[in-house]
Motif scaffolding. Structure first.
Motif, PDB file in Angstrom:
ATOM      1  N   GLU A  25       1.119  -1.332  -0.016  1.00 30.37           N
ATOM      2  CA  GLU A  25      -0.273  -0.039   0.371  1.00 30.37           C
ATOM      3  C   GLU A  25       0.842   1.426   0.039  1.00 30.37           C
ATOM      4  O   GLU A  25       0.627   2.042  -1.003  1.00 30.37           O
ATOM      5  N   ILE A  26       2.125   1.044   0.832  1.00 31.91           N
ATOM      6  CA  ILE A  26       3.219   2.028   1.092  1.00 31.91           C
ATOM      7  C   ILE A  26       3.459   2.791  -0.444  1.00 31.91           C
ATOM      8  O   ILE A  26       3.218   3.566  -1.226  1.00 31.91           O
ATOM      9  N   LEU A  27       3.843   1.281  -1.578  1.00 34.05           N
ATOM     10  CA  LEU A  27       4.437   1.872  -2.770  1.00 34.05           C
ATOM     11  C   LEU A  27       3.619   2.011  -3.688  1.00 34.05           C
ATOM     12  O   LEU A  27       3.596   3.135  -4.694  1.00 34.05           O
ATOM     13  N   ASP A  28       2.204   1.592  -3.672  1.00 34.20           N
ATOM     14  CA  ASP A  28       1.142   2.127  -4.120  1.00 34.20           C
ATOM     15  C   ASP A  28       0.947   3.758  -4.193  1.00 34.20           C
ATOM     16  O   ASP A  28       0.896   4.584  -5.283  1.00 34.20           O
ATOM     17  N   ALA A  29       1.038   3.780  -2.981  1.00 32.60           N
ATOM     18  CA  ALA A  29       1.414   5.946  -2.307  1.00 32.60           C
ATOM     19  C   ALA A  29       1.971   6.141  -2.534  1.00 32.60           C
ATOM     20  O   ALA A  29       1.490   7.266  -3.929  1.00 32.60           O
ATOM     21  N   LEU A  30       2.593   6.151  -2.947  1.00 34.16           N
ATOM     22  CA  LEU A  30       4.498   6.259  -3.728  1.00 34.16           C
ATOM     23  C   LEU A  30       4.408   6.520  -4.418  1.00 34.16           C
ATOM     24  O   LEU A  30       5.840   7.448  -5.702  1.00 34.16           O
ATOM     25  N   ALA A  31       3.514   5.676  -5.853  1.00 37.39           N
ATOM     26  CA  ALA A  31       4.266   5.802  -7.360  1.00 37.39           C
ATOM     27  C   ALA A  31       3.602   6.804  -7.115  1.00 37.39           C
ATOM     28  O   ALA A  31       3.309   6.777  -8.620  1.00 37.39           O
ATOM     29  N   GLY A  32       2.692   7.537  -7.227  1.00 37.87           N
ATOM     30  CA  GLY A  32       1.962   8.741  -7.335  1.00 37.87           C
ATOM     31  C   GLY A  32       3.181  10.377  -6.054  1.00 37.87           C
ATOM     32  O   GLY A  32       2.545  11.571  -7.483  1.00 37.87           O
ATOM     33  N   GLY A  33       4.126   9.649  -6.521  1.00 38.94           N
ATOM     34  CA  GLY A  33       5.004  10.872  -6.227  1.00 38.94           C
ATOM     35  C   GLY A  33       5.620  10.598  -4.903  1.00 38.94           C
ATOM     36  O   GLY A  33       4.671   9.853  -3.988  1.00 38.94           O
ATOM     37  N   GLU A  34       6.351  12.163  -4.178  1.00 38.10           N
ATOM     38  CA  GLU A  34       6.286  11.409  -2.985  1.00 38.10           C
ATOM     39  C   GLU A  34       5.218  12.125  -2.139  1.00 38.10           C
ATOM     40  O   GLU A  34       4.404  12.936  -2.463  1.00 38.10           O
ATOM     41  N   ARG A  35       5.874  11.553  -0.980  1.00 41.48           N
ATOM     42  CA  ARG A  35       5.092  11.924  -0.276  1.00 41.48           C
ATOM     43  C   ARG A  35       5.626  11.883   1.364  1.00 41.48           C
ATOM     44  O   ARG A  35       6.470  10.816   2.156  1.00 41.48           O
ATOM     45  N   PRO A  36       5.306  12.829   2.792  1.00 36.91           N
ATOM     46  CA  PRO A  36       6.213  12.855   3.733  1.00 36.91           C
ATOM     47  C   PRO A  36       4.671  11.693   4.586  1.00 36.91           C
ATOM     48  O   PRO A  36       3.678  11.061   4.460  1.00 36.91           O
ATOM     49  N   VAL A  37       5.779  11.140   5.281  1.00 34.63           N
ATOM     50  CA  VAL A  37       5.848  10.305   6.999  1.00 34.63           C
ATOM     51  C   VAL A  37       4.025  10.211   6.867  1.00 34.63           C
ATOM     52  O   VAL A  37       2.689   9.781   6.766  1.00 34.63           O
ATOM     53  N   ASN A  38       3.711  12.019   7.274  1.00 32.84           N
ATOM     54  CA  ASN A  38       2.361  11.815   8.140  1.00 32.84           C
ATOM     55  C   ASN A  38       1.383  12.038   6.753  1.00 32.84           C
ATOM     56  O   ASN A  38       0.023  11.657   6.581  1.00 32.84           O
ATOM     57  N   ASP A  39       1.384  11.717   4.804  1.00 34.29           N
ATOM     58  CA  ASP A  39       0.620  11.742   4.393  1.00 34.29           C
ATOM     59  C   ASP A  39       0.196  10.465   4.575  1.00 34.29           C
ATOM     60  O   ASP A  39      -0.494   9.948   3.931  1.00 34.29           O
TER      61      ASP A  39
END
Length: 121
Positions: A25-39
């Motif tokens: 799920e984290i990888l899927d979220a990061l596939a859309g671009g950079e994200r901070p931990v809180n996101d």
């Protein structure tokens, strides 16, 4: 007495690391671009320490990179580290394609038989 081999740590390679659903799920979220931990915390509905633990595992296998920007740490996907998974799955692509082609033929035959049965009524 039977000796058991210890299970490989999840940090040894990308295969083990992505076996955990939350990490995918984290990888899927990061596939859309950079994200901070809180996101990621908000998106996944997990506690920050849990997300950080998963990110650490993904960092250790090289699946994510991190950079500091001010007070934030931004995480991004490193697809290169996931290439061994892609290559392994790709080796099965022809087998799956062949099986789907065979299934299509069976379904076509069933449709023909069903159509023939209706005309007799």
């Amino acid at each position: 007495m039977m000796l058991r081999m210890a299970r490989a740590a999840t940090t040894t390679d990308a295969f083990n690391a992505v076996a955990e659903p939350r990490r995918r799920e984290i990888l899927d979220a990061l596939a859309g671009g950079e994200r901070p931990v809180n996101d990621l915390v908000n998106l996944l509905g997990l506690a920050q320490p849990q997300v950080s633990k998963h990110l650490r595992v993904l960092r250790e296998v090289g699946a994510v990179d991190v950079r500091d920007e001010g007070r934030q740490r931004l995480y991004r996907l490193n697809g290169h580290a996931l290439k061994p998974i892609h290559d392994w799955v790709r080796s099965y692509e022809q087998t799956w394609s062949d099986r789907f082609d065979e299934l299509d033929l069976v379904l076509e035959e069933l449709k023909k038989e069903e159509g023939d049965g209706r005309s007799d009524e």
